[in-house]
Scaffold this active site. Structure first.
Site, PDB file in Angstrom:
ATOM      1  N   LYS A 192      -4.472  -5.827  16.275  1.00  0.00           N
ATOM      2  CA  LYS A 192      -3.434  -5.377  15.455  1.00  0.00           C
ATOM      3  C   LYS A 192      -2.894  -4.023  15.684  1.00  0.00           C
ATOM      4  O   LYS A 192      -3.978  -3.449  15.373  1.00  0.00           O
ATOM      5  CB  LYS A 192      -3.478  -5.956  14.173  1.00  0.00           C
ATOM      6  CG  LYS A 192      -2.146  -5.627  13.089  1.00  0.00           C
ATOM      7  CD  LYS A 192      -2.176  -6.224  11.862  1.00  0.00           C
ATOM      8  CE  LYS A 192      -0.930  -6.064  11.178  1.00  0.00           C
ATOM      9  NZ  LYS A 192      -1.216  -6.643   9.730  1.00  0.00           N
TER      10      LYS A 192
ATOM     11  N   ARG B  69      -0.831 -13.068   5.785  1.00  0.00           N
ATOM     12  CA  ARG B  69      -2.399 -13.143   5.945  1.00  0.00           C
ATOM     13  C   ARG B  69      -2.732 -12.370   4.883  1.00  0.00           C
ATOM     14  O   ARG B  69      -4.181 -12.803   4.393  1.00  0.00           O
ATOM     15  CB  ARG B  69      -2.791 -12.736   7.185  1.00  0.00           C
ATOM     16  CG  ARG B  69      -2.648 -11.425   7.541  1.00  0.00           C
ATOM     17  CD  ARG B  69      -3.940 -10.384   7.031  1.00  0.00           C
ATOM     18  NE  ARG B  69      -3.925  -9.311   8.214  1.00  0.00           N
ATOM     19  CZ  ARG B  69      -3.937  -7.977   7.495  1.00  0.00           C
ATOM     20  NH1 ARG B  69      -3.459  -7.771   6.194  1.00  0.00           N
ATOM     21  NH2 ARG B  69      -4.323  -7.184   8.182  1.00  0.00           N
TER      22      ARG B  69
ATOM     23  N   GLN C  74       4.610  -7.731  -0.416  1.00  0.00           N
ATOM     24  CA  GLN C  74       3.199  -7.984  -0.465  1.00  0.00           C
ATOM     25  C   GLN C  74       3.029  -8.616  -1.724  1.00  0.00           C
ATOM     26  O   GLN C  74       2.224  -9.698  -1.907  1.00  0.00           O
ATOM     27  CB  GLN C  74       2.195  -6.699  -0.157  1.00  0.00           C
ATOM     28  CG  GLN C  74       2.417  -6.190   1.132  1.00  0.00           C
ATOM     29  CD  GLN C  74       1.490  -6.568   2.199  1.00  0.00           C
ATOM     30  OE1 GLN C  74       0.845  -7.938   1.779  1.00  0.00           O
ATOM     31  NE2 GLN C  74       1.414  -6.261   3.563  1.00  0.00           N
TER      32      GLN C  74
ATOM     33  N   ASP D  12      15.455  -3.433 -11.882  1.00  0.00           N
ATOM     34  CA  ASP D  12      16.185  -3.911 -11.120  1.00  0.00           C
ATOM     35  C   ASP D  12      15.175  -4.776 -10.029  1.00  0.00           C
ATOM     36  O   ASP D  12      15.476  -6.143 -10.047  1.00  0.00           O
ATOM     37  CB  ASP D  12      16.933  -3.298 -10.144  1.00  0.00           C
ATOM     38  CG  ASP D  12      18.300  -2.729 -11.294  1.00  0.00           C
ATOM     39  OD1 ASP D  12      18.517  -3.285 -12.318  1.00  0.00           O
ATOM     40  OD2 ASP D  12      18.953  -1.609 -11.001  1.00  0.00           O
TER      41      ASP D  12
ATOM     42  N   ARG E   4      12.012  -5.624 -10.448  1.00  0.00           N
ATOM     43  CA  ARG E   4      11.160  -6.685 -10.997  1.00  0.00           C
ATOM     44  C   ARG E   4      12.026  -7.868 -11.655  1.00  0.00           C
ATOM     45  O   ARG E   4      11.705  -9.026 -11.592  1.00  0.00           O
ATOM     46  CB  ARG E   4      10.240  -5.971 -12.199  1.00  0.00           C
ATOM     47  CG  ARG E   4      11.110  -5.757 -13.284  1.00  0.00           C
ATOM     48  CD  ARG E   4      10.124  -4.985 -14.376  1.00  0.00           C
ATOM     49  NE  ARG E   4      10.599  -4.486 -15.659  1.00  0.00           N
ATOM     50  CZ  ARG E   4      10.721  -3.303 -15.930  1.00  0.00           C
ATOM     51  NH1 ARG E   4      10.275  -2.427 -15.195  1.00  0.00           N
ATOM     52  NH2 ARG E   4      11.344  -2.937 -16.948  1.00  0.00           N
TER      53      ARG E   4
ATOM     54  N   GLY F  69      -3.383  -3.290  -3.207  1.00  0.00           N
ATOM     55  CA  GLY F  69      -2.372  -2.367  -2.477  1.00  0.00           C
ATOM     56  C   GLY F  69      -2.955  -1.179  -1.632  1.00  0.00           C
ATOM     57  O   GLY F  69      -2.050  -0.412  -0.995  1.00  0.00           O
TER      58      GLY F  69
ATOM     59  N   LYS G  26      -6.703   6.512  -2.256  1.00  0.00           N
ATOM     60  CA  LYS G  26      -5.720   5.899  -3.092  1.00  0.00           C
ATOM     61  C   LYS G  26      -6.487   4.856  -3.991  1.00  0.00           C
ATOM     62  O   LYS G  26      -7.600   4.463  -3.513  1.00  0.00           O
ATOM     63  CB  LYS G  26      -4.830   5.210  -2.218  1.00  0.00           C
ATOM     64  CG  LYS G  26      -3.900   6.229  -1.674  1.00  0.00           C
ATOM     65  CD  LYS G  26      -2.895   5.459  -0.704  1.00  0.00           C
ATOM     66  CE  LYS G  26      -1.986   4.362  -1.637  1.00  0.00           C
ATOM     67  NZ  LYS G  26      -0.942   3.827  -0.567  1.00  0.00           N
TER      68      LYS G  26
ATOM     69  N   SER H 241      -9.061  -6.421  -1.312  1.00  0.00           N
ATOM     70  CA  SER H 241      -8.497  -6.737  -0.278  1.00  0.00           C
ATOM     71  C   SER H 241      -8.423  -5.493   0.760  1.00  0.00           C
ATOM     72  O   SER H 241      -7.569  -4.786   0.362  1.00  0.00           O
ATOM     73  CB  SER H 241      -7.513  -7.760  -0.330  1.00  0.00           C
ATOM     74  OG  SER H 241      -6.676  -7.849   0.857  1.00  0.00           O
TER      75      SER H 241
END
Length: 316
Positions: free
Chosen positions: A65, A101, A129, A154, A156, A213, A219, A287
């Site tokens: 990928k 995925r 996501q 808006d 959400r 995320g 991060k 993840s």
């Protein structure tokens, strides 16, 4: 070579296909029947190129990928090769494939790690996501109610309206982040935040966390309290987590957790490690999104495209 556009992939790919493909390839990875090469990045002053690859001998395919990101957007594609001849057999655009995925990986983790009676979800994030994360979890648990928080009211509100139809349950936007965490059976973080959005003091006993995320070492979506509170921490790839899991950095540095405490989801699937030992445990799936998941899902898309006669074949 079969060429599949983004629209072709959207027409062919379902979450059920992805859940089955991801679970199967993570099982192969745990049994040493597959190899995953973590993401590597190179860049110019304006753009970053991300490349990763994987091969599963018993699946019969290998592939890569690659995607580029810049301020103007992102471009994704997957190259799929025949595992015996080495021929490039498919090239497909992979924005939607990647979203599905990634959601499927969290769905598989939820199946093995969340309490069987889980009904309440809190989700941070309202983007693409977040949608596939919620869809996948709702496939593996009978969800009754969802609270969604994101900073933009808006967005959400729109997310709640759209996902209520997809998941066939009540999805309620909430104005404060703690409302998406307190007293929840499952919490999902699917944001672009560089700083923690989840406070560990909000997390109830027995909660399962899907944290997806961040895939940069600098991060973190969850704070150190959250990590410390987890009785079980699972990732899709430890090799990739070591270079990308920013959520773990502070807890590793202060000795709250050690790499020996962290296991791979495939090991849970094959029964070598218990994802949840007790109902009151707090569990986490971190993840990263690995190439083997892309290859496995792309293989399913390729097979279905051949049967359905979708896509364009070119000599290459």
């Amino acid at each position: 070579m079969l060429v599949l556009t983004e629209n072709d992939v959207r027409q062919l790919l379902t979450m059920d296909m992805a859940l089955e493909a991801v679970e199967g390839v993570l099982r192969k990875m745990a049994l040493d029947e597959a190899i995953n090469i973590p993401r590597a990045r190179s860049q110019t002053d304006h753009c970053v190129l991300h490349v990763m690859s994987g091969a599963a001998k018993t699946l019969g395919y290998m592939g890569y990928k690659a995607y580029s990101t810049s301020r103007k957007g992102a471009h994704f594609h997957v190259g799929l090769y025949d595992g015996k001849t080495g021929a490039l057999i498919a090239l497909m655009q992979a924005d939607y494939l990647g979203q599905v995925r990634t959601g499927a990986a969290s769905g598989v983790a939820t199946q093995y790690m969340a309490r069987p009676d889980a009904q309440e979800i809190g989700i941070f994030g309202s983007g693409k996501q977040a949608r596939t994360q919620l869809e996948a979890v709702c496939k593996v648990r009978k969800i009754r109610h969802v609270h969604v928080y994101s900073p933009n009211e808006d967005r959400r509100q729109l997310f709640a309206r759209e996902m209520a139809d997809v998941c066939r349950c009540e999805v309620e936007p909430v104005p404060r982040p703690e409302m998406a965490a307190e007293d929840k059976d499952i919490i999902i973080t699917a944001t672009t935040s560089r700083e923690p959005v989840l406070n560990g003091h909000w997390v109830a006993e027995g909660t399962h966390l899907n944290v997806m995320g961040s895939n940069f070492i600098g991060k973190a979506e969850v704070d150190t309290v959250t990590v410390r509170r987890c009785d079980s921490i699972v990732v899709d790839s430890k090799d990739q987590a070591r270079i990308e899991a920013g959520d773990f950095v502070q807890a590793l540095e202060d000795g709250s957790i050690h790499w020996a405490d962290i296991h791979e989801l495939g090991q849970v699937i094959v029964g070598r490690y218990t994802g949840r030992a007790h109902p009151e445990n707090v569990t986490m799936f971190k993840s990263l999104g690995i190439a083997l998941e892309d290859v496995a899902v792309a293989a399913r898309v390729y097979a279905k495209a051949q049967t359905a006669g979708i896509g364009r074949t070119i000599d290459f």
